[in-house]
Design a protein around this motif. Structure first.
Motif, PDB file in Angstrom:
ATOM      1  N   LEU A   1     -18.192 -75.802   1.654  1.00  0.00           N
ATOM      2  CA  LEU A   1     -19.009 -75.200   2.554  1.00  0.00           C
ATOM      3  C   LEU A   1     -20.091 -76.052   2.689  1.00  0.00           C
ATOM      4  O   LEU A   1     -20.733 -76.283   3.876  1.00  0.00           O
TER       5      LEU A   1
ATOM      6  N   GLY B   1     -27.864 -68.937   1.914  1.00  0.00           N
ATOM      7  CA  GLY B   1     -27.149 -68.718   3.323  1.00  0.00           C
ATOM      8  C   GLY B   1     -27.353 -67.531   3.935  1.00  0.00           C
ATOM      9  O   GLY B   1     -28.032 -66.608   3.483  1.00  0.00           O
TER      10      GLY B   1
ATOM     11  N   VAL C   1     -18.271 -63.950   8.178  1.00  0.00           N
ATOM     12  CA  VAL C   1     -18.648 -65.231   8.349  1.00  0.00           C
ATOM     13  C   VAL C   1     -19.886 -65.754   7.164  1.00  0.00           C
ATOM     14  O   VAL C   1     -20.650 -65.047   7.090  1.00  0.00           O
TER      15      VAL C   1
ATOM     16  N   THR D   1     -22.274 -75.990  18.663  1.00  0.00           N
ATOM     17  CA  THR D   1     -23.023 -74.986  17.917  1.00  0.00           C
ATOM     18  C   THR D   1     -24.032 -74.770  18.962  1.00  0.00           C
ATOM     19  O   THR D   1     -24.844 -75.861  19.454  1.00  0.00           O
TER      20      THR D   1
ATOM     21  N   ASN E   1     -20.210 -73.466   7.752  1.00  0.00           N
ATOM     22  CA  ASN E   1     -19.954 -72.194   8.168  1.00  0.00           C
ATOM     23  C   ASN E   1     -18.353 -72.216   8.016  1.00  0.00           C
ATOM     24  O   ASN E   1     -17.493 -73.086   8.300  1.00  0.00           O
ATOM     25  N   ASP E   2     -18.067 -71.003   7.630  1.00  0.00           N
ATOM     26  CA  ASP E   2     -16.755 -70.599   7.424  1.00  0.00           C
ATOM     27  C   ASP E   2     -16.194 -69.329   7.160  1.00  0.00           C
ATOM     28  O   ASP E   2     -17.130 -68.512   7.018  1.00  0.00           O
TER      29      ASP E   2
ATOM     30  N   LEU F   1     -21.168 -70.159  16.320  1.00  0.00           N
ATOM     31  CA  LEU F   1     -20.696 -71.071  15.535  1.00  0.00           C
ATOM     32  C   LEU F   1     -19.088 -71.587  16.022  1.00  0.00           C
ATOM     33  O   LEU F   1     -18.194 -70.506  15.817  1.00  0.00           O
TER      34      LEU F   1
ATOM     35  N   THR G   1     -25.854 -59.055   9.761  1.00  0.00           N
ATOM     36  CA  THR G   1     -26.044 -60.199   9.067  1.00  0.00           C
ATOM     37  C   THR G   1     -27.371 -60.173   7.916  1.00  0.00           C
ATOM     38  O   THR G   1     -28.200 -59.697   8.216  1.00  0.00           O
TER      39      THR G   1
ATOM     40  N   VAL H   1     -22.532 -68.720   6.535  1.00  0.00           N
ATOM     41  CA  VAL H   1     -23.131 -69.997   7.058  1.00  0.00           C
ATOM     42  C   VAL H   1     -24.210 -70.533   6.001  1.00  0.00           C
ATOM     43  O   VAL H   1     -25.005 -69.519   5.361  1.00  0.00           O
TER      44      VAL H   1
END
Lengths: 421, 259
Positions: free
Chosen positions: A218, A112, A175, B91, A187-188, B104, A120, A177
């Motif tokens: 997740l 992820g 985050v 999304t 995603n969380d 998101l 990111t 994903v």
């Protein structure tokens, strides 16, 4: 007084003391050769043990269980027990019943992204049971700041390099994903609970640990669905035998579970060990071939000096084979004393070195070999096999080196020699 | 090329022109293969577009249908927002140049996709993120030649061979692309890896005039190694040359809603 012909070995033994200084030099040389071979082998074994211990101990463990089709694709769907999952508690208990297995820890994997602010990075997510993982993976003990993630919490434990790339610190929100098993995009929000530094740059940049239940939520996997159980076996070389035992034990209750030892999933380490072992043999050969010439020289000198003596003995009726045997026994005695001195010199040194390996970090840093970290210490492991082999080689050297001088001593022409010709 | 073949290629267009057929073909004959492929692209794309798409994804482990709205402007911008299913609704993906951003709604964050993940799947489908970024850059990244021209199943077609330019950052070693000569509609494209093995096939179908243009309304992507899997997309509606500007493809718009 009755003249009892002394046994040849006694004559040989006494002859060692004829020229003490020369004998001492020879004995010293052989003892040092023995010491060098054993210590070098010990060092090489130490390096292998270091590589294998760290390489398997940092994360993979020495034994692993997966669903039979999990490797090599590592599909998120291939969980132990298939779509329905398995009784993880029972599986762990079964595995820990094996005498070689010291600890077992279940894992879930997912690929992820971790994102913080504008940064990111792609990551491999590893869901762990922190209490169990602490006993299996040494990487859990490489924390720099903060702590391991807590079960039940949305917490993430990331490597130093990843933290740098994300510009995130302990307590920051990130985050996560990951594509989920049902096709959706999981995603969380997670909190960075700690930062680790394993010493392996790749792991520090790529891995993120989170509680196994958080990762299962997740990526939409039921709690009974896990990808791997990693196990710790204190002596890595006992793992293949444990693998065979566990395979039989798992067969009935967990039919799709496949157990593998590190020798299977990290075969390059086995190759390295084999390479080092072949180098050890080269060292033995080189050292003792050199010793052969040294001893041969001594024996040639010793026998040349005693030509008149041999001639006299032959003239008095001693057989050439008796002369030959006395010289060979002399060599054996020399070898025996050398071996005793070698052992006296080597074993304390080896034991001391094994217990207190010198720290070489002033000279070089840690490096990786076949994926395993090798710390900058001169670690020495006992090489029991090589101690015996080197002892036999030492004896062999002494005897082989004495062969030519012994044969020549038996062939001394008595009349000519006694006449001084 | 043999002398006979050369004569045929010269004679054929003239003959066709004399028969009063297809001025389009005559014009195309004067174009290079690259120009033809570029023209196919332009036909399909328009300057800007807005459409509603149903995407059906079938994999070994799960199947799902996504409804989404897609807007595009030139080759630079595209915005895709998922409308259903509920779990993924909201999304959104923004393509701006070579960059891809995802929004998101659950965590209310936008994430820029790292370049290392360009080759991975978009929303679990058989499309890659790279497909979103690179699909309209065929002419820039590939040297294009004609591998075949003539009838196939009663239709006159071109089959183009696309080979990456020396420094192009693409993952395919070759693409074979078939286009109908009569209306420049694509039929299929086959993508090959570095061992020249077929990796996937994209097939277009259901050619209809919509928004004043003839376009294929359905497209199916089929991975070669998984015959049971595919992703199909179908335009439920499609408009061209709608009123969109670069400002409609900003990160703010990504968060707020479809332009």
């Amino acid at each position: 007084m009755t003249v009892v012909p002394a046994p040849w070995w006694r004559i040989g033994w006494r002859n060692v003391g004829r020229n003490r200084r020369r004998s001492l030099f020879t004995i010293g040389g052989l003892a040092l050769a023995y010491c060098a071979v054993v210590l070098m082998t010990g060092l090489s074994r130490g390096m292998i043990a270091e590589m294998i211990g760290n390489g398997t101990g940092i994360l993979s463990g020495q034994l692993q269980v997966h669903a039979v089709d999990y490797l090599p694709e590592r599909s998120v769907h291939e969980t132990v027990g298939g779509q329905d999952g398995t009784d993880v508690g029972a599986l762990l208990a079964t595995l820990e019943e094996d005498p070689a297995v010291e600890a077992a820890a279940p894992r879930v994997y997912g690929g992820g992204l971790v994102s913080a602010g504008d940064n990111t990075v792609a990551t491999e997510l590893i869901g762990i049971e922190p209490a169990r993982e602490r006993r299996v993976a040494a990487i859990t003990r490489t924390g720099l700041e903060g702590r391991l993630p807590r079960s039940g919490e949305n917490e993430l434990w990331i490597g130093r390099e990843m933290a740098r790339q994300l510009a995130a610190g302990v307590g920051d929100e990130v985050v996560v994903v990951a594509p989920a098993a049902d096709g959706s995009l999981g995603n969380d929000l997670f909190t960075v609970s700690g930062i680790f530094s394993s010493g392996l740059a790749e792991l520090d940049a790529r891995l993120a640990f989170l509680p196994i239940d958080a990762l299962q939520r997740l990526i939409v996997l039921e709690p009974g669905r896990i990808h791997e159980v990693a196990m710790r076996v204190a002596d890595p070389w006992r793992a293949p035998a444990a693998e065979a035992r566990l395979a039989g034990r798992l067969e009935s209750r967990f039919p799709d579970a496949r157990v593998r030892a590190w020798t299977e999933f990290q075969p390059e380490m086995v190759d390295y060990a084999a390479l080092f072992e072949s180098v050890e043999w080269v060292i033995v050969l080189v050292v003792f071939v050199m010793a052969v010439f040294g001893v041969a020289n001594t024996m040639l000198m010793a026998t040349f000096e005693r030509r008149r003596e041999f001639a006299l003995l032959l003239a008095l009726g001693v057989t050439p084979s008796g002369i030959l045997r006395s010289v060979l026994w002399e060599a054996v005695a020399l070898g025996g004393v050398s071996l005793a001195s070698g052992a006296l010199l080597t074993f304390p040194l080896l034991a001391w070195w094994h217990r207190a390996p010198p720290d070489m970090s002033w000279l070089y840093g840690g490096f990786t070999m076949a994926g395993g970290l090798v710390r900058p210490v001169l670690r020495v492991e006992y090489p029991p096999g090589m101690m015996v082999v080197a002892a036999l080689a030492l004896f062999g050297t002494a005897v082989i080196a004495a062969l030519v001088p012994a044969v020549r001593a038996g062939r001394v022409p008595p009349a000519d020699t006694l006449q001084g010709r | 090329m043999s002398p006979t073949r050369r004569r045929t290629t010269r004679v054929l267009p003239i003959a066709l022109a004399l028969l009063g057929g297809a001025p389009q073909i005559l014009r195309a004959q004067q174009e290079t293969p690259a120009e033809i492929v570029d023209r196919v692209d332009r036909l399909l794309r328009g300057e800007s577009s807005r459409g509603r798409v149903t995407m059906e994804i079938v994999t070994e482990h799960w199947s799902r249908t996504l409804e989404m709205q897609i807007s595009s402007l030139g080759t630079e911008y595209a915005l895709i927002r998922i409308l259903s299913p509920r779990k993924d609704a909201g999304t959104a993906t923004l393509k701006a140049g070579e960059e891809i951003w995802n929004y998101l709604p659950r965590v209310d964050r936008t994430i820029k996709l790292p370049s290392s993940l360009m080759g991975s799947s978009w929303m679990g489908s058989h499309f890659t993120n790279d497909d979103l970024v690179k699909e309209h850059r065929l002419v820039e990244d590939y040297d294009i030649s004609i591998a075949y021209e003539g009838p196939r199943g009663g239709t006159e077609v071109w089959e183009f061979d696309l080979v990456p330019k020396p420094r192009a950052a693409v993952i395919w070693s070759r693409i074979r692309y078939r286009v109908r000569r009569q209306d420049l509609m694509p039929e299929w494209a086959r993508f090959y890896d570095e061992r020249d093995e077929l990796v996937r096939t994209i097939t277009w179908s259901d050619y209809r005039t919509t928004g004043g243009r003839l376009v294929p309304l359905a497209m199916r992507i089929q991975p070669a190694d998984k015959p049971d899997e595919h992703t199909s997309i179908r335009y439920e509606s499609l408009e061209f040359d709608v009123n969109l500007g670069p400002e409609d493809f900003s990160l703010r718009r990504l968060r707020e809603g479809t332009p």
